[in-house]
Scaffold this motif. Structure first.
Motif, PDB file in Angstrom:
ATOM      1  N   MET A  68       6.488   4.423  -3.000  1.00 43.12           N
ATOM      2  CA  MET A  68       6.897   3.404  -3.970  1.00 43.12           C
ATOM      3  C   MET A  68       6.815   2.010  -3.372  1.00 43.12           C
ATOM      4  O   MET A  68       6.371   1.063  -4.032  1.00 43.12           O
ATOM      5  CB  MET A  68       8.332   3.687  -4.446  1.00 43.12           C
ATOM      6  CG  MET A  68       8.423   4.791  -5.476  1.00 43.12           C
ATOM      7  SD  MET A  68       7.414   4.443  -6.945  1.00 43.12           S
ATOM      8  CE  MET A  68       7.791   5.848  -7.972  1.00 43.12           C
ATOM      9  N   ARG A  69       7.226   1.902  -2.121  1.00 40.04           N
ATOM     10  CA  ARG A  69       7.178   0.595  -1.467  1.00 40.04           C
ATOM     11  C   ARG A  69       5.721   0.118  -1.348  1.00 40.04           C
ATOM     12  O   ARG A  69       5.399  -1.038  -1.592  1.00 40.04           O
ATOM     13  CB  ARG A  69       7.831   0.690  -0.079  1.00 40.04           C
ATOM     14  CG  ARG A  69       8.622  -0.549   0.304  1.00 40.04           C
ATOM     15  CD  ARG A  69       9.610  -0.239   1.416  1.00 40.04           C
ATOM     16  NE  ARG A  69      10.600   0.749   1.003  1.00 40.04           N
ATOM     17  CZ  ARG A  69      11.009   1.788   1.740  1.00 40.04           C
ATOM     18  NH1 ARG A  69      10.501   1.962   2.947  1.00 40.04           N
ATOM     19  NH2 ARG A  69      11.908   2.621   1.275  1.00 40.04           N
ATOM     20  N   LEU A  70       4.843   1.079  -0.980  1.00 37.68           N
ATOM     21  CA  LEU A  70       3.419   0.733  -0.877  1.00 37.68           C
ATOM     22  C   LEU A  70       2.878   0.264  -2.231  1.00 37.68           C
ATOM     23  O   LEU A  70       2.112  -0.692  -2.315  1.00 37.68           O
ATOM     24  CB  LEU A  70       2.625   1.949  -0.402  1.00 37.68           C
ATOM     25  CG  LEU A  70       2.791   2.321   1.081  1.00 37.68           C
ATOM     26  CD1 LEU A  70       2.132   3.661   1.371  1.00 37.68           C
ATOM     27  CD2 LEU A  70       2.181   1.239   1.951  1.00 37.68           C
ATOM     28  N   LEU A  71       3.314   0.961  -3.280  1.00 38.44           N
ATOM     29  CA  LEU A  71       2.826   0.614  -4.613  1.00 38.44           C
ATOM     30  C   LEU A  71       3.313  -0.764  -5.038  1.00 38.44           C
ATOM     31  O   LEU A  71       2.602  -1.501  -5.721  1.00 38.44           O
ATOM     32  CB  LEU A  71       3.262   1.686  -5.609  1.00 38.44           C
ATOM     33  CG  LEU A  71       2.385   2.932  -5.587  1.00 38.44           C
ATOM     34  CD1 LEU A  71       3.043   4.082  -6.323  1.00 38.44           C
ATOM     35  CD2 LEU A  71       1.024   2.624  -6.193  1.00 38.44           C
ATOM     36  N   ASP A  72       4.549  -1.094  -4.635  1.00 43.68           N
ATOM     37  CA  ASP A  72       5.042  -2.441  -4.910  1.00 43.68           C
ATOM     38  C   ASP A  72       4.067  -3.465  -4.348  1.00 43.68           C
ATOM     39  O   ASP A  72       3.704  -4.442  -5.014  1.00 43.68           O
ATOM     40  CB  ASP A  72       6.435  -2.633  -4.283  1.00 43.68           C
ATOM     41  CG  ASP A  72       7.510  -1.867  -5.052  1.00 43.68           C
ATOM     42  OD1 ASP A  72       7.248  -1.506  -6.206  1.00 43.68           O
ATOM     43  OD2 ASP A  72       8.588  -1.628  -4.485  1.00 43.68           O
ATOM     44  N   GLY A  73       3.640  -3.218  -3.120  1.00 40.52           N
ATOM     45  CA  GLY A  73       2.701  -4.129  -2.473  1.00 40.52           C
ATOM     46  C   GLY A  73       1.374  -4.202  -3.208  1.00 40.52           C
ATOM     47  O   GLY A  73       0.787  -5.278  -3.379  1.00 40.52           O
ATOM     48  N   MET A  74       0.892  -3.045  -3.639  1.00 39.05           N
ATOM     49  CA  MET A  74      -0.397  -3.009  -4.324  1.00 39.05           C
ATOM     50  C   MET A  74      -0.325  -3.726  -5.667  1.00 39.05           C
ATOM     51  O   MET A  74      -1.248  -4.430  -6.057  1.00 39.05           O
ATOM     52  CB  MET A  74      -0.840  -1.561  -4.525  1.00 39.05           C
ATOM     53  CG  MET A  74      -1.288  -0.905  -3.233  1.00 39.05           C
ATOM     54  SD  MET A  74      -1.552   0.884  -3.445  1.00 39.05           S
ATOM     55  CE  MET A  74      -3.002   0.895  -4.465  1.00 39.05           C
ATOM     56  N   GLU A  75       0.775  -3.523  -6.355  1.00 38.80           N
ATOM     57  CA  GLU A  75       0.905  -4.136  -7.677  1.00 38.80           C
ATOM     58  C   GLU A  75       1.106  -5.648  -7.578  1.00 38.80           C
ATOM     59  O   GLU A  75       0.720  -6.390  -8.476  1.00 38.80           O
ATOM     60  CB  GLU A  75       2.082  -3.511  -8.437  1.00 38.80           C
ATOM     61  CG  GLU A  75       1.691  -2.237  -9.153  1.00 38.80           C
ATOM     62  CD  GLU A  75       2.796  -1.748 -10.070  1.00 38.80           C
ATOM     63  OE1 GLU A  75       2.482  -0.991 -10.990  1.00 38.80           O
ATOM     64  OE2 GLU A  75       3.963  -2.114  -9.860  1.00 38.80           O
ATOM     65  N   PRO A  92      -3.826   0.531   2.750  1.00 41.95           N
ATOM     66  CA  PRO A  92      -2.442   0.789   3.186  1.00 41.95           C
ATOM     67  C   PRO A  92      -1.998   2.213   2.873  1.00 41.95           C
ATOM     68  O   PRO A  92      -1.370   2.879   3.703  1.00 41.95           O
ATOM     69  CB  PRO A  92      -1.631  -0.235   2.387  1.00 41.95           C
ATOM     70  CG  PRO A  92      -2.580  -1.333   2.071  1.00 41.95           C
ATOM     71  CD  PRO A  92      -3.914  -0.669   1.900  1.00 41.95           C
ATOM     72  N   HIS A  93      -2.342   2.663   1.679  1.00 46.17           N
ATOM     73  CA  HIS A  93      -1.993   4.032   1.306  1.00 46.17           C
ATOM     74  C   HIS A  93      -2.641   5.018   2.273  1.00 46.17           C
ATOM     75  O   HIS A  93      -1.987   5.936   2.789  1.00 46.17           O
ATOM     76  CB  HIS A  93      -2.458   4.305  -0.129  1.00 46.17           C
ATOM     77  CG  HIS A  93      -2.200   5.702  -0.589  1.00 46.17           C
ATOM     78  ND1 HIS A  93      -1.017   6.104  -1.160  1.00 46.17           N
ATOM     79  CD2 HIS A  93      -2.972   6.819  -0.536  1.00 46.17           C
ATOM     80  CE1 HIS A  93      -1.077   7.394  -1.454  1.00 46.17           C
ATOM     81  NE2 HIS A  93      -2.254   7.855  -1.085  1.00 46.17           N
TER      82      HIS A  93
END
Lengths: 197, 197
Positions: A68-75, A92-93
């Motif tokens: 989820m934290r990674l997705l925050d970054g991507m979004e 990053p993923h």
DNA sequence: TTTTATAATTGACCGCGGTCATTTTTGATT
DNA sequence: AATCAAAAATGACCGCGGTCAATTATAAAA
């Protein structure tokens, strides 16, 4: 009449996750032993299994949070401008999952599910990632930078397939090969998204 | 000077495999317990682990053999005439792997490796499958029935990725969804092999 | 035949994930 | 305060994969 979970219980659950995260920090995911967690959390073994289905259930929450934290970054960042840039956005993923086989195995086991239960942060993460990819691909399609003959959902799930593929190869190589997942992903994405007639 | 393995030892190994195959036949892969195998084979537990690295090592031989048999069937038939027919040719493989999660997990774990050790029938099977696919795709390319802008090896490995993807989804659905892997594979293959400009 | 080095086998033992009958805690009810 | 039922926590116990020092079988050397 069933009662809502009480404060004390939620605290215990939080402490278990806290301790587990700390141990992972120190010894990696593969070094996580249930007995250590409960010992440091000051609870009995049975308690852990009343909060989480099994060891994987605990790990799923930890890993799901990280995803989820990674997705925050991507979004947060701007959407990719082309197929090539997509690889960079996914790096990053790949780096995170590629660092430990335990993460990869666990994500694989859950990542296909569509039904999200409360604890299934992994599943939620998977759905979010596919949704994000789909949105990006839609933009790229209307911009005419990738193929338009397929629905963006299919393309998005195809990318998921390639992500898992290159990661699987990465782990089987046992790091003899020095081609990192992100690098290996590129040709697949190029070929997959290339405009078709 | 090291000695070659003696006859008696080879017989023991063969008996272990025989018994294991029988138990799998009766109770499925997930029902295979090491203690049962050694009991019925009439040897001690330690003996099994001197023949196979671990339980997975034993399963790998069993499953690898089965994959080899499937590949014999695939190689025997005529090569597919187009992208659509490819799915049909891959159906037996999907059916076999799709029947038990244990098979899928084990194949995933080994299927990326390129180095084949004596016992690693799974690895050998993987290489053989990619090789076969590559040959088929070459033929289809020269016949102009699929895209020609990518090397057949890349296309072949991409198909592997899709195979694993649809199987992964299949198992996560826990068979609620009635779309079998072979059906789910089709759109991916069509999009992946479609001629590009 | 006796000796000897190594291959092969043994089974008691361990680690660790997971279970479940029992006990303790908790918050509502009287 | 006393009572009671549901929630939460406990820890002895189990299953099963995997290990390894000790033992036995085997084939070559003396």
């Amino acid at each position: 009449m069933t009662r809502a979970p009480q404060k004390r219980r939620l605290e215990t659950r939080a402490r278990l996750l806290e301790v587990a995260a700390a141990i992972v920090q120190e010894q990696g995911y593969s070094g996580l032993r249930v007995e250590d967690v409960v010992a440091r959390a000051g609870v009995a073994k049975g308690t852990l299994f009343s909060h989480f289905k099994d060891k994987d259930g605990l790990l799923a929450v930890l890993i799901g949070d990280e995803v989820m934290r990674l997705l925050d970054g991507m979004e947060a960042g701007a959407p990719p401008q082309g197929a090539a840039e997509l690889t960079a956005r996914l790096a990053p993923h790949l780096d995170y999952v590629g660092q430990d086989r335990v993460i990869f195995d666990l994500l694989l086991r859950y990542s296909g599910t569509t039904a999200a239960e409360p604890d299934e942060v992994v599943t939620a993460g998977f759905i979010r990632q596919v949704t994000l990819l789909t949105r990006w691909l839609e933009v790229l399609q209307t911009a005419g930078r990738i193929r338009q003959d397929q629905p963006p959902e299919l393309l998005a799930e195809g990318i998921q397939a390639f992500l898992n593929h290159v990661l699987g190869v990465w782990f089987c190589m046992e790091h003899d090969d020095e081609t990192p997942p992100a690098k290996a992903l590129e040709p697949y994405l190029k070929a997959w998204l290339k405009p078709a007639r």
